[in-house]
Design a protein around this motif. Structure first.
Motif: not given
Length: 193
Positions: A49, A52, A54, A56, A131-133, A136, A154
């Motif tokens: 991401d 953000r 991050t 995963l 990806y984004a939150d 999930r 994460e």
């Protein structure tokens, strides 16, 4: 000089992966025997991401790492074996949902590499994926019938950069994907400096 040729293949153990003793004819008339682990192809992905900052990753029990005296639950990229008739892309989408509850969007191919060509036929298809939150969407954790008990991790780009700098990533596919991400994503590459 004549090429190497497989003169004989004898199955020592047949299972999810098979162990085969290969007799290889060498140039000059000699031969050698090598034990080879026959494995289906695999796929691995490092979701990131960029907004953000991050990535995963996952942790799960690895009997081979325990046997070799390593951490029994190393941090790893999401990965799995490609089922017969399945593409690597479909495999890694399935694995991302099973392991991390993550719905993947576009996949960015990194390459297709031998896991360990000295003893295994396993070829791993490597991907990065933004990806984004909100992606999930599932539970994750792995499949109960496969005795998987997978934890998602994460972590921030800075922590991944520190792991790279300290040599703390023990899993080859994860190391390769983290380095590929550092080359492709300026925010992570900057964290490495």
């Amino acid at each position: 000089m004549a090429a190497h040729e497989i003169a004989d293949a004898r199955v020592i153990h047949e299972g999810r992966r098979s162990l085969v003793a290969l007799t290889v004819a060498l140039p000059g008339g000699k031969s050698m025997v090598r034990e080879v682990l026959e494995s289906p192809p695999a796929a691995a992905v490092l979701p990131y991401d960029e907004r953000r900052r991050t990535v995963l990753l996952v942790r799960q029990f690895r009997a081979a790492a325990l046997r070799a005296g390593g951490a029994p639950e190393p941090v790893e990229a999401i990965a799995g074996l490609v089922d017969p008739g399945e593409t690597p892309e479909a495999c890694i989408r399935r694995e991302a949902m099973e392991e991390a509850g993550l719905r993947l969007g576009p996949l960015e191919p990194v390459g297709s590499v031998w896991a360990s060509p000295g003893y295994s036929t396993e070829r791993v298809h490597l991907f990065l994926a933004p990806y984004a939150d909100a992606d999930r969407t599932g539970e994750g954790g792995g499949l109960a019938e496969e005795q998987e008990d997978i934890a998602t991790c994460e972590i921030e780009f800075a922590a991944l950069a520190a792991m790279l700098a300290q040599g703390a990533l023990e899993d080859m596919k994860t190391l390769a994907l983290a380095q590929a991400l550092a080359l492709r994503v300026p925010a992570l590459g900057g964290a490495l400096r």
